[in-house]
Design a protein around this motif. Structure first.
Motif, mmCIF file in Angstrom:
data_model
loop_
_atom_site.group_PDB
_atom_site.id
_atom_site.type_symbol
_atom_site.label_atom_id
_atom_site.label_comp_id
_atom_site.label_asym_id
_atom_site.label_seq_id
_atom_site.Cartn_x
_atom_site.Cartn_y
_atom_site.Cartn_z
ATOM 1 N N UNK A 84 0.860 -1.182 0.000
ATOM 2 C CA UNK A 84 0.000 0.000 0.000
ATOM 3 C C UNK A 84 0.901 1.238 0.000
ATOM 4 N N UNK A 85 0.288 2.423 -0.136
ATOM 5 C CA UNK A 85 1.085 3.631 -0.370
ATOM 6 C C UNK A 85 0.632 4.796 0.509
ATOM 7 N N UNK A 86 0.950 4.737 1.800
ATOM 8 C CA UNK A 86 0.678 5.890 2.678
ATOM 9 C C UNK A 86 1.691 7.001 2.398
ATOM 10 N N UNK A 87 1.602 8.072 3.159
ATOM 11 C CA UNK A 87 2.527 9.187 2.933
ATOM 12 C C UNK A 87 3.053 9.717 4.261
ATOM 13 N N UNK A 88 4.230 10.317 4.175
ATOM 14 C CA UNK A 88 4.848 11.011 5.305
ATOM 15 C C UNK A 88 5.187 12.414 4.833
ATOM 16 N N UNK A 89 4.590 13.413 5.479
ATOM 17 C CA UNK A 89 4.828 14.818 5.137
ATOM 18 C C UNK A 89 4.646 15.067 3.633
ATOM 19 N N UNK A 90 3.575 14.487 3.096
ATOM 20 C CA UNK A 90 3.242 14.745 1.693
ATOM 21 C C UNK A 90 4.017 13.933 0.678
ATOM 22 N N UNK A 133 -14.920 0.861 -8.964
ATOM 23 C CA UNK A 133 -14.763 1.175 -7.539
ATOM 24 C C UNK A 133 -13.312 1.590 -7.272
ATOM 25 N N UNK A 134 -13.098 2.824 -6.828
ATOM 26 C CA UNK A 134 -11.715 3.275 -6.617
ATOM 27 C C UNK A 134 -11.060 2.589 -5.423
ATOM 28 N N UNK A 135 -9.748 2.538 -5.466
ATOM 29 C CA UNK A 135 -8.958 2.035 -4.339
ATOM 30 C C UNK A 135 -8.497 3.220 -3.491
ATOM 31 N N UNK A 136 -8.341 2.991 -2.213
ATOM 32 C CA UNK A 136 -7.646 3.943 -1.359
ATOM 33 C C UNK A 136 -6.200 3.467 -1.254
ATOM 34 N N UNK A 137 -5.304 4.151 -1.937
ATOM 35 C CA UNK A 137 -3.923 3.678 -2.044
ATOM 36 C C UNK A 137 -3.205 3.602 -0.707
ATOM 37 N N UNK A 138 -3.637 4.401 0.253
ATOM 38 C CA UNK A 138 -2.870 4.487 1.502
ATOM 39 C C UNK A 138 -3.323 3.504 2.578
ATOM 40 N N UNK A 139 -4.541 2.937 2.426
ATOM 41 C CA UNK A 139 -5.067 2.157 3.546
ATOM 42 C C UNK A 139 -5.536 0.751 3.216
ATOM 43 N N UNK A 140 -5.797 0.439 1.940
ATOM 44 C CA UNK A 140 -6.408 -0.858 1.647
ATOM 45 C C UNK A 140 -5.604 -1.644 0.619
ATOM 46 N N UNK A 141 -5.710 -2.984 0.652
ATOM 47 C CA UNK A 141 -5.043 -3.798 -0.368
ATOM 48 C C UNK A 141 -5.469 -3.358 -1.771
#
Length: 219
Positions: A84-90, A133-141
């Motif tokens: 997955x792809x969360x972010x740190x400071x943008x 159905x879109x994915x949430x890149x930062x939180x879901x598989x």
């Protein structure tokens, strides 16, 4: 001009570090290709523009236990499928989930009670919903599966992935290994695919190590 281009090409090649498994220290950066897709997702959230939807029509007796085991083996084998792809400071980064398991019983839809026309309509509607159905890149598989049961020996397997974890070339690998594993598990064989010398995160780290400074300016 050709001589200059050749010299530039030689200089680029000479600057290439060896592509080897990298030590994972701290957040894993995105490759440049992933960064483009991540940026577009930040710019246009809740849009399924970069979904890769696939539908497999399965005829004959389906061994759901073997299919579930196959899908989970692939997810365990390929880190990208559980990234997955969360972010740190943008800034986006790759977070590889240590564990991700699909359960076909939780993502199966029984359509056997419907007439053929109704089945066709429902199948197309569900497939469209999954694709859009879109994915949430930062939180879901970033891989989803739906198994549509049309009859005892007729199923449709819907697989949706986000382009940030997959592309046309890697889909060929995915389906080749899916076929090998499923057939083997159906026959009660223990399948041992060749070990993967690299994962995509290794490539991203290698690319970031190489394409910087003067080399990046030349590109």
């Amino acid at each position: 001009s050709k001589v200059i281009d050749s010299l530039r090409h030689d200089n680029v090649l000479s600057s290439l570090p060896r592509l080897l498994p990298r030590e994972r220290k701290g957040p894993i950066p995105l490759s440049f290709a992933q960064q483009r897709l991540w940026f577009l997702d930040q710019l246009l959230p809740e849009i399924a523009l970069y979904n890769i939807p696939l539908a497999l029509k399965l005829k004959g007796s389906l061994n759901t236990e073997a299919l579930e085991r196959t899908l989970n083996t692939l997810i365990e084998r390929h880190e990208s499928l559980r990234t997955i792809f969360p972010s740190i400071e943008g800034e986006g980064y790759q977070k590889i989930l240590p564990y991700l398991k699909l359960r076909l019983t939780e993502c199966s839809i029984d359509l056997t009670h419907l007439k053929k026309k109704e089945q066709k309509f429902s199948t197309e509607s569900i497939a469209q919903q999954e694709a859009n159905k879109p994915f949430n890149l930062s939180t879901e598989p970033l891989i989803r599966v739906k198994l549509l049961i049309l009859a005892k020996e007729e199923h449709i397997l819907l697989i949706t992935m986000h382009h940030i974890i997959s592309d046309g070339w890697s889909m060929d690998v995915f389906f080749n290994e899916l076929s090998i594993l499923y057939n083997g598990y159906c026959l009660k064989e223990e399948i041992s695919l060749p070990a993967l010398p690299l994962q995509y995160a290794d490539f991203a780290l290698w690319q970031r190590e190489w394409l910087q400074g003067e080399v990046l300016d030349q590109q």
